[in-house]
Motif scaffolding. Structure first.
Motif, PDB file in Angstrom:
ATOM      1  N   VAL A  39       0.776  -1.159  -0.093  1.00 58.10           N
ATOM      2  CA  VAL A  39       0.056  -0.068   0.006  1.00 58.10           C
ATOM      3  C   VAL A  39       0.864   1.329  -0.016  1.00 58.10           C
ATOM      4  CG1 VAL A  39      -1.633   1.402   1.180  1.00 58.10           C
ATOM      5  CG2 VAL A  39      -1.935  -1.289   1.166  1.00 58.10           C
ATOM      6  N   GLU A  40       1.820   1.317   0.863  1.00 56.42           N
ATOM      7  CA  GLU A  40       2.613   2.580   0.891  1.00 56.42           C
ATOM      8  C   GLU A  40       3.559   2.849  -0.044  1.00 56.42           C
ATOM      9  OE1 GLU A  40       4.730   1.274   4.516  1.00 56.42           O
ATOM     10  OE2 GLU A  40       3.063   2.031   5.875  1.00 56.42           O
ATOM     11  N   ALA A  41       3.864   1.762  -0.952  1.00 55.02           N
ATOM     12  CA  ALA A  41       4.899   1.953  -2.103  1.00 55.02           C
ATOM     13  C   ALA A  41       4.415   1.484  -3.253  1.00 55.02           C
ATOM     14  CB  ALA A  41       5.995   1.574  -1.703  1.00 55.02           C
ATOM     15  N   ARG A  99      -2.732  -5.057  15.474  1.00 60.51           N
ATOM     16  CA  ARG A  99      -2.933  -3.828  16.358  1.00 60.51           C
ATOM     17  C   ARG A  99      -3.140  -2.635  15.727  1.00 60.51           C
ATOM     18  NH1 ARG A  99       0.771  -6.476  19.500  1.00 60.51           N
ATOM     19  NH2 ARG A  99       2.532  -5.217  18.771  1.00 60.51           N
ATOM     20  N   LEU A 100      -2.176  -2.607  14.628  1.00 59.44           N
ATOM     21  CA  LEU A 100      -2.033  -1.426  13.735  1.00 59.44           C
ATOM     22  C   LEU A 100      -3.295  -1.364  12.797  1.00 59.44           C
ATOM     23  CD1 LEU A 100       1.521  -1.644  12.376  1.00 59.44           C
ATOM     24  CD2 LEU A 100       0.469   0.059  13.854  1.00 59.44           C
ATOM     25  N   ALA A 101      -3.781  -2.565  12.246  1.00 62.07           N
ATOM     26  CA  ALA A 101      -5.070  -2.565  11.465  1.00 62.07           C
ATOM     27  C   ALA A 101      -6.247  -2.144  12.175  1.00 62.07           C
ATOM     28  CB  ALA A 101      -5.400  -4.119  10.937  1.00 62.07           C
ATOM     29  N   ASP A 102      -6.218  -1.940  13.363  1.00 66.11           N
ATOM     30  CA  ASP A 102      -7.530  -1.802  14.250  1.00 66.11           C
ATOM     31  C   ASP A 102      -7.860  -0.113  14.074  1.00 66.11           C
ATOM     32  OD1 ASP A 102      -8.023  -4.156  15.178  1.00 66.11           O
ATOM     33  OD2 ASP A 102      -7.176  -3.732  16.992  1.00 66.11           O
ATOM     34  N   ARG A 141      -4.402   5.782   6.402  1.00 66.58           N
ATOM     35  CA  ARG A 141      -3.732   5.082   5.399  1.00 66.58           C
ATOM     36  C   ARG A 141      -2.715   3.892   6.257  1.00 66.58           C
ATOM     37  NH1 ARG A 141      -1.490   5.746   0.328  1.00 66.58           N
ATOM     38  NH2 ARG A 141       0.458   5.076   0.018  1.00 66.58           N
ATOM     39  N   GLU A 142      -2.462   4.273   7.497  1.00 66.43           N
ATOM     40  CA  GLU A 142      -1.608   2.976   8.166  1.00 66.43           C
ATOM     41  C   GLU A 142      -2.443   1.908   8.486  1.00 66.43           C
ATOM     42  OE1 GLU A 142      -0.121   3.366  12.381  1.00 66.43           O
ATOM     43  OE2 GLU A 142       2.115   3.200  11.293  1.00 66.43           O
ATOM     44  N   SER A 154       4.976  -0.412  15.431  1.00 65.26           N
ATOM     45  CA  SER A 154       3.946   0.378  16.202  1.00 65.26           C
ATOM     46  C   SER A 154       4.386   1.102  17.213  1.00 65.26           C
ATOM     47  CB  SER A 154       2.773  -0.681  16.588  1.00 65.26           C
ATOM     48  OG  SER A 154       3.259  -1.388  17.649  1.00 65.26           O
ATOM     49  N   THR A 155       3.176   1.954  17.924  1.00 66.51           N
ATOM     50  CA  THR A 155       3.671   2.825  19.030  1.00 66.51           C
ATOM     51  C   THR A 155       3.349   2.094  20.220  1.00 66.51           C
ATOM     52  OG1 THR A 155       1.508   3.707  18.919  1.00 66.51           O
ATOM     53  CG2 THR A 155       3.398   4.563  17.720  1.00 66.51           C
TER      54      THR A 155
END
Length: 147
Positions: free
Chosen positions: A4-6, A35-38, A42-43, A85-86
């Motif tokens: 997705v990003e590139a 976790r990021l998909a929740d 864009r991320e 992730s954070t």
């Protein structure tokens, strides 16, 4: 998340670079993608695509143990990594290094032949263990960086 990003066609690029390989993804990377998909944005979209792509790879345990059936071919494994992730492994809000640590341990143990990542600190850690890294080169192609 790079597709997705590139706008990278991940598996087509891996086929071009490696020919025959077995893609594996540690459960820690899958959890990080979850976790990021929740979230939104864009991320989160990139993480959902990454999670779908991870489903096309075999799961692998941090000790190199296979979570897949024993009859799966074990030749030339490649590992896919998501961006950091954070959250930490427990979701405590600090930088998540757990998935990266698992990838480094797999590389150090000689369980994987390559690690696929665009994360520069992770790339440096993997290369320091004499394991090649596959990452974005140019606009939407992957290339191998040798240690």
């Amino acid at each position: 998340m790079a597709p997705v990003e590139a706008d990278v066609r991940l598996f087509e690029e891996l086929d071009r670079l490696l020919g025959t390989y077995r893609a594996v993804v540690p459960d820690a990377v899958r959890a990080e993608l979850d976790r990021l998909a929740d979230g939104n944005g864009r991320e989160a979209t990139a993480a959902r695509v990454g999670r779908d792509l991870a489903d096309r790879a075999d799961p692998i345990e941090p000790d190199g143990g296979d979570a897949a059936p024993d009859d799966v071919d074990r030749a030339d494994p490649a590992t896919e990594n998501a961006e950091r992730s954070t959250d930490d492994a427990d979701g405590n809000g600090s930088t998540n290094e757990y998935a990266d640590d698992v990838l480094v341990a797999l590389a150090e143990a000689g369980v994987v032949a390559y690690v696929v990542t665009n994360d520069r600190p992770l790339k440096n850690r993997i290369l320091a263990r004499n394991v090649p890294v596959i990452g974005l080169r140019g606009r939407n192609a992957l290339a191998i960086t040798e240690p």
